[in-house]
Enzyme design. Structure first.
Site, PDB file in Angstrom:
ATOM      1  N   SER A   1       4.893   6.610   2.531  1.00 42.30           N
ATOM      2  CA  SER A   1       5.432   5.285   2.856  1.00 42.30           C
ATOM      3  C   SER A   1       4.807   4.235   1.947  1.00 42.30           C
ATOM      4  O   SER A   1       3.603   4.287   1.673  1.00 42.30           O
ATOM      5  CB  SER A   1       5.090   4.916   4.308  1.00 42.30           C
ATOM      6  OG  SER A   1       5.538   5.903   5.211  1.00 42.30           O
TER       7      SER A   1
ATOM      8  N   HIS B   1       0.918   5.130   1.282  1.00 43.14           N
ATOM      9  CA  HIS B   1       0.186   5.986   2.228  1.00 43.14           C
ATOM     10  C   HIS B   1       0.928   7.317   2.356  1.00 43.14           C
ATOM     11  O   HIS B   1       2.146   7.332   2.546  1.00 43.14           O
ATOM     12  CB  HIS B   1       0.099   5.293   3.589  1.00 43.14           C
ATOM     13  CG  HIS B   1      -0.665   6.100   4.589  1.00 43.14           C
ATOM     14  ND1 HIS B   1      -2.034   6.223   4.547  1.00 43.14           N
ATOM     15  CD2 HIS B   1      -0.258   6.847   5.642  1.00 43.14           C
ATOM     16  CE1 HIS B   1      -2.429   7.017   5.538  1.00 43.14           C
ATOM     17  NE2 HIS B   1      -1.379   7.402   6.222  1.00 43.14           N
TER      18      HIS B   1
ATOM     19  N   ASN C   1       0.850  -1.186   0.000  1.00 46.91           N
ATOM     20  CA  ASN C   1       0.000   0.000   0.000  1.00 46.91           C
ATOM     21  C   ASN C   1       0.888   1.239   0.000  1.00 46.91           C
ATOM     22  O   ASN C   1       1.972   1.231   0.598  1.00 46.91           O
ATOM     23  CB  ASN C   1      -0.874   0.005   1.259  1.00 46.91           C
ATOM     24  CG  ASN C   1      -1.823   1.192   1.320  1.00 46.91           C
ATOM     25  OD1 ASN C   1      -2.453   1.553   0.310  1.00 46.91           O
ATOM     26  ND2 ASN C   1      -1.941   1.809   2.485  1.00 46.91           N
TER      27      ASN C   1
ATOM     28  N   ASP D   1      -3.335   0.908   7.401  1.00 54.44           N
ATOM     29  CA  ASP D   1      -2.084   1.651   7.230  1.00 54.44           C
ATOM     30  C   ASP D   1      -1.018   1.201   8.227  1.00 54.44           C
ATOM     31  O   ASP D   1      -0.278   2.007   8.812  1.00 54.44           O
ATOM     32  CB  ASP D   1      -2.335   3.171   7.349  1.00 54.44           C
ATOM     33  CG  ASP D   1      -3.298   3.660   6.278  1.00 54.44           C
ATOM     34  OD1 ASP D   1      -3.290   3.083   5.179  1.00 54.44           O
ATOM     35  OD2 ASP D   1      -4.070   4.592   6.555  1.00 54.44           O
TER      36      ASP D   1
END
Ligand code: GRF
Length: 231
Positions: free
Chosen positions: A143, A116, A114, A152
């Site tokens: 990140s 973020h 992911n 997250d």
């Protein structure tokens, strides 16, 4: 995934909005600097701009509406089941703006990354730019991390940092960070495609060792070991 495997990494991407991170991946692949096959792009928002970008690039798309499913778990399992037909080796959440059921994440057959817009573990969730400003932070960033069954969270593969200016607003900060996010995502996925990094049950491996601290993107868009572990 083994280090002597040089076939293009099969990557699926999940998106929800404008798709600028997806565009960065598509452009990098087209430029020959990202050895991946973008096998499918999936979304929870059938009308989103990101899906149109994928279609324009000739990538297979999958769009399901949450309202057609009884609950979050049913939707996420259906989406993942559809993606499975494309046999991805990696799933990238590139602006996928929906919480994924923890059970679906845990059961995912592929590692998930992911992106973020904060320097995790700071500011999981929304409004990251405003929160960094409100806290009086002097730097902000983004990140790329392994997605785990918590929002997250998960081991961070790589980060990019930008200085916060005295007159920054959430909007100016977001605008300045976005192109650095794109470079970070491309550099991160490239490491996995090159088989230099791997997401394993024991954490993130980098150049054959467990990654102790997030890699840092330098001004030349190269990921470097964090300064305190570089020696
Ligand atoms: C990016 O800021 C990303 O970090 C966050 O959502 C935004 C998506 O932008 N997760 P886009 O759809 O890739 O343009």
């Amino acid at each position: 995934m083994t280090s002597n495997d040089h076939s293009p990494l099969r990557v699926a991407v999940m998106v929800s909005g404008r798709g600028s991170n997806l565009k960065a991946l598509i452009d990098a692949r087209a430029a020959g600097i990202l050895p991946v096959d973008l096998v499918a792009v999936a979304s929870n928002r059938p009308g989103c701009a990101a899906l149109a970008r994928a279609r324009d690039a000739g990538i297979a798309t999958v769009a399901l509406s949450p309202k057609d499913f009884p609950d979050r778990a049913a939707f996420d399992h259906a989406l993942f089941a559809t993606l499975a037909a494309f046999q991805p080796q990696l799933l990238v959440l590139a602006g996928y703006l929906r919480i994924i059921d923890a059970g679906a994440v845990a059961a995912s057959p592929w590692p998930m990354l992911n992106i973020h817009p904060s320097l995790l573990p700071k500011y999981p969730g929304l409004d990251t730019h405003a929160r960094a400003l409100d806290a009086g932070d002097r730097e902000h960033g983004a990140s790329v991390h392994q997605a785990i069954p918590a929002l997250d969270a998960g081991p961070v593969l790589a980060q990019v940092r930008i200085a916060i200016k005295p007159d920054d607003t959430p909007a100016t900060l977001a605008q300045r960070l976005l192109p650095r996010e794109h470079a970070l995502l491309v550099a991160s996925v490239r490491l996995l495609a090159q088989r230099r990094a791997a997401i394993t049950p024991a954490g993130i491996q980098f150049d054959g060792r467990r990654l102790a601290a997030p890699l840092q993107l330098d001004d030349d868009d190269v990921l470097q070991p964090a300064p305190d572990v570089a020696r």
